[in-house]
Write an enzyme that holds these catalytic residues in place. Structure first.
Site, PDB file in Angstrom:
ATOM      1  N   SER A  92      37.743  42.672  37.173  1.00 58.60           N
ATOM      2  CA  SER A  92      38.473  41.441  36.872  1.00 58.60           C
ATOM      3  C   SER A  92      38.865  41.397  35.387  1.00 58.60           C
ATOM      4  O   SER A  92      39.477  42.323  34.887  1.00 58.60           O
ATOM      5  CB  SER A  92      37.643  40.238  37.290  1.00 58.60           C
ATOM      6  OG  SER A  92      38.413  39.052  37.277  1.00 58.60           O
ATOM      7  N   ASP A 230      45.266  38.954  34.531  1.00 57.82           N
ATOM      8  CA  ASP A 230      44.174  39.847  34.200  1.00 57.82           C
ATOM      9  C   ASP A 230      44.314  41.110  35.053  1.00 57.82           C
ATOM     10  O   ASP A 230      45.317  41.284  35.759  1.00 57.82           O
ATOM     11  CB  ASP A 230      42.824  39.160  34.408  1.00 57.82           C
ATOM     12  CG  ASP A 230      42.601  38.689  35.837  1.00 57.82           C
ATOM     13  OD1 ASP A 230      43.579  38.672  36.620  1.00 57.82           O
ATOM     14  OD2 ASP A 230      41.462  38.329  36.186  1.00 57.82           O
ATOM     15  N   ASP A 232      43.061  42.294  37.822  1.00 61.67           N
ATOM     16  CA  ASP A 232      43.219  42.240  39.274  1.00 61.67           C
ATOM     17  C   ASP A 232      44.145  41.130  39.732  1.00 61.67           C
ATOM     18  O   ASP A 232      44.313  40.911  40.928  1.00 61.67           O
ATOM     19  CB  ASP A 232      41.864  42.132  39.961  1.00 61.67           C
ATOM     20  CG  ASP A 232      41.132  40.834  39.669  1.00 61.67           C
ATOM     21  OD1 ASP A 232      41.307  40.281  38.570  1.00 61.67           O
ATOM     22  OD2 ASP A 232      40.362  40.380  40.539  1.00 61.67           O
ATOM     23  N   ASP A 234      44.112  37.947  39.925  1.00 58.90           N
ATOM     24  CA  ASP A 234      43.758  36.680  40.552  1.00 58.90           C
ATOM     25  C   ASP A 234      43.960  35.530  39.567  1.00 58.90           C
ATOM     26  O   ASP A 234      44.097  34.376  39.962  1.00 58.90           O
ATOM     27  CB  ASP A 234      42.336  36.690  41.122  1.00 58.90           C
ATOM     28  CG  ASP A 234      41.256  36.917  40.084  1.00 58.90           C
ATOM     29  OD1 ASP A 234      41.569  37.324  38.942  1.00 58.90           O
ATOM     30  OD2 ASP A 234      40.068  36.698  40.423  1.00 58.90           O
TER      31      ASP A 234
END
Length: 461
Positions: A92, A230, A232, A234
């Site tokens: 993440s 970021d 990933d 999300d």
């Protein structure tokens, strides 16, 4: 094992192939017949994806590999593929030396409660239902995950008229945002669009400091807004047409007021600004507060039938679309909002922001330090909200002290109706943490340095 958003930590220390292999074994052993597996571009991700797949197949489950893909793409693919679970292998917003696992149910919701406990129980007891030699599971690839996500976004969000955007992918896997925005009618320029798990251009977390290049680029062009993710994807943050970084609390208030229904609810964590309550109340809705973390926020949003949920960190959830944070979908919704209502710079001026300060303390043992903080606050304050950490509310402000669920740190937040009062409450909260740390240091363990500048940061417009 699990933090607020899955399992995460330094590669080789917390996240190792043996752990990842056992998570795969546990998933298949507790009934997941088909598991979707994807990852962000971190160097360690390919090895961990192999280990996860091996664990699932050893216990008779089948694996669908979607390759390098955004976490919301992986989470939503579970439903699109009629699978039983999904795993995103990602660190993440943590540094490249970290990695982790985010686990998803067949409904696209993050693992929590009994699902997490069952994974932990099976790993601790080695309670794996290994398949016979001729009943190992299969593995196949699905190359259409990101394209399917793009099509779903385009089918759910209104087209825009002559908008331009700059998208900073942050060397991660959020490139689908640029394609989705382009399909909706935006002219798009990208920054750091090539996936590189070493994040050479900027750190993964899309903070104001890390997004300085994005702000300058938007300001120097005729772009209507900027987006950053970021690793990933999300998370999603925004930059206005004049190159101003939009604080997460302000964007949360804007989204919440726009998507709440009259008499309806939105969910926000306990560390979010009172500006969210003000904006939602003006729109005729109610804010339901939750523990910090997208898992808690999403779960509560589903329980109370909220139309929207979000966090100042940049996670945005539309439960009717998907019960997971979706930075790609959020970027498209922001574009549609700007198209409907005008420049983002003007929209955020409508949000009455309060002085809010945040500071982070790195510690060796956040749980022990937080327990000392909790004892101190409960002993000296009449009313303490313990939803997540300890929060003390005053008539003119509040402060919150909590342990991070993803890093060994203690986070302090304070907000008030004016800057001086915010400074006083913030100082009081920081001193409580500093005193707990000093008390532990007297036992011979030097544990902390402040990660932010003295006095903390103040968010506002």
């Amino acid at each position: 094992m699990f933090g607020t958003s899955g399992i995460r930590g330094p590669v080789g220390e917390v996240i190792r192939t043996d752990l990842v292999l056992n998570v795969g074994r546990a998933l298949a052993s507790q009934g997941a017949e088909t598991v979707v597996v994807g990852r962000d571009p971190r160097p360690s991700g390919a090895t961990f994806a192999d280990a996860l797949s091996a664990g699932v197949r050893e216990c008779g489950g089948d694996v669908v590999r979607v390759g390098v893909a955004a976490t919301p793409t992986i989470a939503r693919s579970v439903g699109w593929l009629d699978a039983d679970a999904g795993v995103s292998i990602t660190g993440s917003h943590n540094p490249p030396s970290d990695n982790g696992l985010k686990l998803w149910t067949d409904g696209g919701q993050a693992f929590r409660g009994k699902d997490r406990h069952e994974v932990i129980r099976r790993i601790n007891r080695r309670a794996f239902a290994r398949a016979d030699w001729d009943e190992y599971g299969t593995e196949r690839t699905w190359d259409n995950a990101t394209e399917t996500h793009r099509r779903r976004i385009v089918g759910a969000v209104d087209r825009v008229d002559d908008l331009s955007a700059v998208v900073d992918v942050g060397s991660g896997c959020g490139g689908g945002t640029a394609r989705a925005l382009s399909s909706l009618g935006c002219t798009v320029e990208t920054l750091n669009a090539r996936p590189d798990g070493r994040t050479p251009a900027r750190p993964s977390e899309p903070t104001a400091e890390h997004c300085a290049t994005l702000c300058r680029t938007v300001a120097a062009t005729d772009a209507d807004f900027g987006i950053a993710h970021d690793s990933d994807a999300d998370r999603m943050i925004a930059v206005t047409d004049d190159g101003t970084f939009v604080p997460g609390d302000v964007l949360l208030a804007l989204f919440a007021s726009e998507f709440v229904e009259s008499g309806g609810r939105v969910c926000a964590p306990i560390n979010a600004s009172r500006a969210v309550d003000d904006a939602v109340a003006a729109a005729g809705g109610e804010v339901v507060r939750t523990a910090v973390g997208d898992v808690s926020v999403a779960a509560r949003a589903i329980e109370c039938d909220a139309t929207f949920a979000g966090e100042p960190s940049g996670t945005w959830i539309w439960p009717a679309v998907a019960p997971c944070p979706d930075g790609l979908f959020a970027a498209a919704q922001l574009a549609a909002l700007i198209d409907r209502r005008g420049p983002l710079s003007a929209l955020i001026e409508e949000i009455e922001a309060y002085p809010i300060r945040r500071r982070t303390f790195a510690v060796d043992d956040e749980l022990a330090t937080m327990e000392a903080v909790r004892e101190s606050v409960v002993a000296t304050h009449r009313s303490v909200d313990r939803t997540d950490g300890v929060r003390v509310d005053r008539d003119d402000g509040w402060f919150l002290i909590r342990a991070s669920g993803t890093e060994p740190v203690i986070r302090v937040t304070a907000e008030a109706t004016d800057d001086e009062r915010s400074r006083v409450l913030f100082g009081e909260a920081c001193e409580i943490v500093a005193r707990a740390i000093r008390d532990r240091e007297t036992g011979g363990r030097a544990e902390t340095t402040a990660l932010s500048a003295e006095g903390g940061s103040v968010n506002g417009i």
